[in-house]
Design an enzyme around this catalytic site. Structure first.
Site, short mmCIF file in Angstrom:
data_model
loop_
_atom_site.label_atom_id
_atom_site.label_comp_id
_atom_site.label_asym_id
_atom_site.label_seq_id
_atom_site.Cartn_x
_atom_site.Cartn_y
_atom_site.Cartn_z
N ASN A 152 31.06 42.74 45.53
CA ASN A 152 31.14 40.96 45.16
C ASN A 152 30.66 41.20 47.30
O ASN A 152 30.12 39.32 47.18
CB ASN A 152 31.61 40.24 44.49
CG ASN A 152 33.03 40.14 45.12
OD1 ASN A 152 33.28 41.82 45.12
ND2 ASN A 152 34.09 39.68 43.98
N GLU A 251 43.85 44.96 45.75
CA GLU A 251 43.43 43.19 45.70
C GLU A 251 42.53 43.24 44.26
O GLU A 251 41.14 43.30 44.47
CB GLU A 251 42.31 42.73 47.04
CG GLU A 251 43.73 43.25 47.97
CD GLU A 251 44.04 42.00 48.26
OE1 GLU A 251 44.10 41.16 47.66
OE2 GLU A 251 44.95 41.97 49.57
N CYS A 285 36.18 36.50 44.12
CA CYS A 285 37.93 36.60 43.54
C CYS A 285 39.26 35.77 43.93
O CYS A 285 39.92 35.45 42.88
CB CYS A 285 38.81 37.85 44.28
SG CYS A 285 39.10 38.23 45.51
N GLU A 457 45.51 42.14 52.53
CA GLU A 457 44.34 42.39 54.35
C GLU A 457 45.30 40.85 55.02
O GLU A 457 44.82 39.84 54.76
CB GLU A 457 43.32 42.72 53.20
CG GLU A 457 43.72 43.90 52.17
CD GLU A 457 43.07 44.04 51.53
OE1 GLU A 457 41.47 43.60 51.66
OE2 GLU A 457 42.19 45.24 51.27
P1 NAD Z 1 35.66 47.10 39.06
O1 NAD Z 1 36.97 47.35 39.16
O2 NAD Z 1 34.88 47.47 37.90
O3 NAD Z 1 34.36 47.95 40.40
C1 NAD Z 1 35.53 48.15 41.28
C2 NAD Z 1 35.40 49.57 42.48
O4 NAD Z 1 35.74 50.56 41.33
C3 NAD Z 1 33.80 49.88 41.74
O5 NAD Z 1 33.71 50.40 43.24
C4 NAD Z 1 33.89 51.05 41.09
O6 NAD Z 1 32.88 52.17 41.31
C5 NAD Z 1 34.39 51.32 40.90
N1 NAD Z 1 35.41 51.85 39.86
C6 NAD Z 1 35.55 51.97 38.58
N2 NAD Z 1 35.69 52.30 37.70
C7 NAD Z 1 36.44 53.35 38.39
C8 NAD Z 1 37.17 54.32 37.84
N3 NAD Z 1 37.63 54.19 36.62
N4 NAD Z 1 38.05 54.92 39.36
C9 NAD Z 1 38.00 55.15 40.03
N5 NAD Z 1 36.60 53.83 40.45
C10 NAD Z 1 36.12 52.92 39.64
O7 NAD Z 1 35.09 45.55 39.73
P2 NAD Z 1 33.43 44.58 39.61
O8 NAD Z 1 32.95 44.60 38.89
O9 NAD Z 1 32.82 45.40 40.72
O10 NAD Z 1 34.20 43.91 41.04
C11 NAD Z 1 35.29 42.34 39.94
C12 NAD Z 1 36.27 42.80 40.15
O11 NAD Z 1 36.83 42.52 41.86
C13 NAD Z 1 37.19 41.28 40.21
O12 NAD Z 1 38.03 41.55 38.97
C14 NAD Z 1 37.38 40.59 41.16
O13 NAD Z 1 38.09 38.99 40.95
C15 NAD Z 1 37.91 41.42 42.21
N6 NAD Z 1 38.09 40.97 43.63
C16 NAD Z 1 39.09 41.27 43.48
C17 NAD Z 1 39.28 40.59 45.30
C18 NAD Z 1 40.47 39.98 45.96
O14 NAD Z 1 40.63 40.56 47.30
N7 NAD Z 1 41.49 40.59 45.51
C19 NAD Z 1 38.16 40.32 45.94
C20 NAD Z 1 37.15 40.76 45.29
C21 NAD Z 1 36.79 41.60 43.50
#
Ligand code: NAD
Length: 478
Positions: A152, A251, A285, A457
């Site tokens: 995102n 995060e 997020c 962060e």
């Molecule tokens: P996601 O957890 O599906 O993916 C995030 C990353 O994790 C990607 O690079 C993905 O390839 C990797 N990933 C997925 N499964 C994995 C596994 N089993 N092992 C290792 N890596 C793996 O999340 P998303 O759909 O890309 O992002 C959306 C989520 O991120 C939302 O819940 C959002 O709130 C959160 N987010 C949080 C912040 C914050 O700063 N707190 C910022 C942006 C997004």
């Protein structure tokens, strides 16, 4: 003009690497495949570990001033190439070009801020009770870092992690989200151009995160993991980090309440809710997920908010006039649609939008007559849907706002100073925006409590995540 097709190789050990396999990157606005990118597996993960461990020895030995100079150059190049990076972001994840430019600026601010902060990693001397002893505390880099980032904010989530890590003297391997590897590769090109040393910053693109991640998580040379993404994946990495006792920052997801008290400046609250809700098409997020408005002003607020939402232009994200682009993929559309349909079935009224979609474009939706049983109030929607709820008292709304396993960002609007402190202190969230819908900034701590994560962060807090404290006790020979 950026040619995204050339962003097709991983950046490992200072080389642009083909792996024999590729995966496709699709523009969500058009459905077109815009690039085929190297698909890394365990072989490349092992190469990246070797390179990051070797590079760590020399990078940590540079002076802070030398590391600062490389970061400064990287930041300058990011600004010089900002339009290319912004277009890359917009093309691979669909946010509007205006927002993508904002994200590039935000990323450069992090790199600039930490290029300076590199010079301010101070130690401490502690008085001893013995006249012949001197007690020193030094801050040293924790070691090679493995970063996993979401789609995102494809540039900012990398800059916010890499800048403090590199400033601290750590080396850094990022596995970007499979939907958005191109921006990460663009950052790697700029790193190389900035004269960044081999192996210090690496980008390991992969379609399936599990194989590469497993190798990185099991290797004891990786000393720190930093993750931004969903809560379930964060929990998985937290468990995996235990075996080699890696430091970890998480995060994770949010479920931000946005509270408007009766004494609020309504026009300002409407304007800021629009940003807090619809920025990045609601895929943030810290997006306002639940809007609570004092019953006495609810109709007035809802009317102004609906009118403003109706004016949003949905369309080509690369056009300057567009406010709302497509969602990232079909799963995202399906989740938003499920939330809206569930709410409507349970009695909500969609005063604008409401299951209106074309391709991956979902029209900004405002829901009234919302109640606590609806999915849209219980879960993170991650899309352009604003459910408006009402409340009678401060205590009631604090209780409702806190009634979630998440605790990332919360917002409220008031002109009352006493209420400002009372409510800010009572909300169980890591980030509070008071009359401010956009509190994130490089010099302040960003992060959540409960299921929203661990660690911070930004600012000096962000660099501490990459430092180990070393204590040195010196006995003075007589
Ligand atoms: P996601 O957890 O599906 O993916 C995030 C990353 O994790 C990607 O690079 C993905 O390839 C990797 N990933 C997925 N499964 C994995 C596994 N089993 N092992 C290792 N890596 C793996 O999340 P998303 O759909 O890309 O992002 C959306 C989520 O991120 C939302 O819940 C959002 O709130 C959160 N987010 C949080 C912040 C914050 O700063 N707190 C910022 C942006 C997004």
């Amino acid at each position: 003009m950026v040619d995204v097709q050339t962003l097709n190789k991983a950046f490992i050990a200072g080389e642009w690497v083909n792996t024999g396999n590729t995966f496709s990157v699709t523009n969500p606005a058009t459905g077109e495949v815009i690039a085929e990118v190297a698909d890394c597996g365990s072989e490349q993960a092992n190469q990246a570990i070797e390179a990051t461990a070797n590079a760590f020895q020399s990078w940590k030995s540079l002076t802070a001033y030398e590391r600062s100079a490389v970061l400064e150059k990287w930041g300058q190049l990011l600004r010089e190439h900002s339009e290319d990076v912004a277009r890359t972001i917009s093309m691979e994840m669909g946010k509007t070009i205006t927002e993508a430019r904002g994200e590039v600026n935000f990323s450069a601010l992090f790199i600039e801020w930490y290029s300076q902060e590199a010079k301010r990693i101070y130690g401490t001397t502690v008085p001893s009770q013995f006249p012949n002893k001197r007690l020193l505390v030094q801050e040293q880099p924790v070691g090679p870092v493995f970063a996993v980032t979401p789609w995102n904010f494809p540039s900012a989530m990398i800059a916010r992690k890499a800048a403090p890590a590199l400033a601290a003297g750590c080396t850094f391997v990022v596995k970007p989200a499979e939907a958005t590897p191109l921006t990460a590769l663009k950052l790697a090109q700029l790193w190389e151009k900035a004269g960044g040393p081999v192996g210090v910053f690496q980008v390991m693109t992969a379609q399936d995160p599990v194989h590469v991640s497993k190798v990185m998580m099991e290797d004891s040379r990786i000393r720190k993991v930093t993750f931004t993404g969903s809560t379930p994946v964060g929990k998985l990495l937290y468990k995996q980090a235990a075996d080699t006792i890696k430091r970890i920052s998480l995060e994770l997801g949010g479920h931000a309440p946005f509270i408007v008290f009766e004494d609020a400046d309504i026009d300002q609250a409407v304007e800021q809710t629009m940003i807090a809700k619809f920025r990045s098409i609601g895929q943030s997020c810290v997006a306002a997920n639940r809007v609570y408005v004092d019953k006495k002003i609810k109709d007035q607020f809802a009317e102004a908010y609906t009118a403003a939402t109706k004016k949003l232009i949905v369309g080509d994200p690369l056009a300057d006039e567009t406010h709302v682009g497509p969602l990232v993929n079909q799963q995202a559309v399906d989740k938003v649609d499920r939330h809206v349909r569930d709410a409507i079935e349970k009695g909500a009224e969609a005063v604008t939008g409401g299951a209106l979609k074309e391709g991956l474009f979902y029209h900004p939706t405002v829901l009234l007559n919302v109640n606590d049983d609806m999915q849209v109030v219980q879960e993170e929607t991650f899309g352009p849907v604003a459910p408006i709820l009402s409340f009678d008292s401060e205590d009631e709304v604090i209780q409702k706002a806190n009634n979630t396993p998440y605790g990332l960002a919360a917002y409220f609007w008031t002109r009352d100073l006493g209420r400002t402190y009372r409510v800010a202190e009572a909300l169980d969230y890591g980030i509070i925006g008071v009359n401010d819908g956009v509190p994130s900034t490089p010099q302040a701590p960003f992060g959540g409590v409960k299921n929203s994560g661990l660690g911070r962060e930004g600012g000096p807090w962000g660099i501490e995540e990459y430092l180990e404290t070393k204590y040195i006790s010196i006995g003075l020979p007589s």
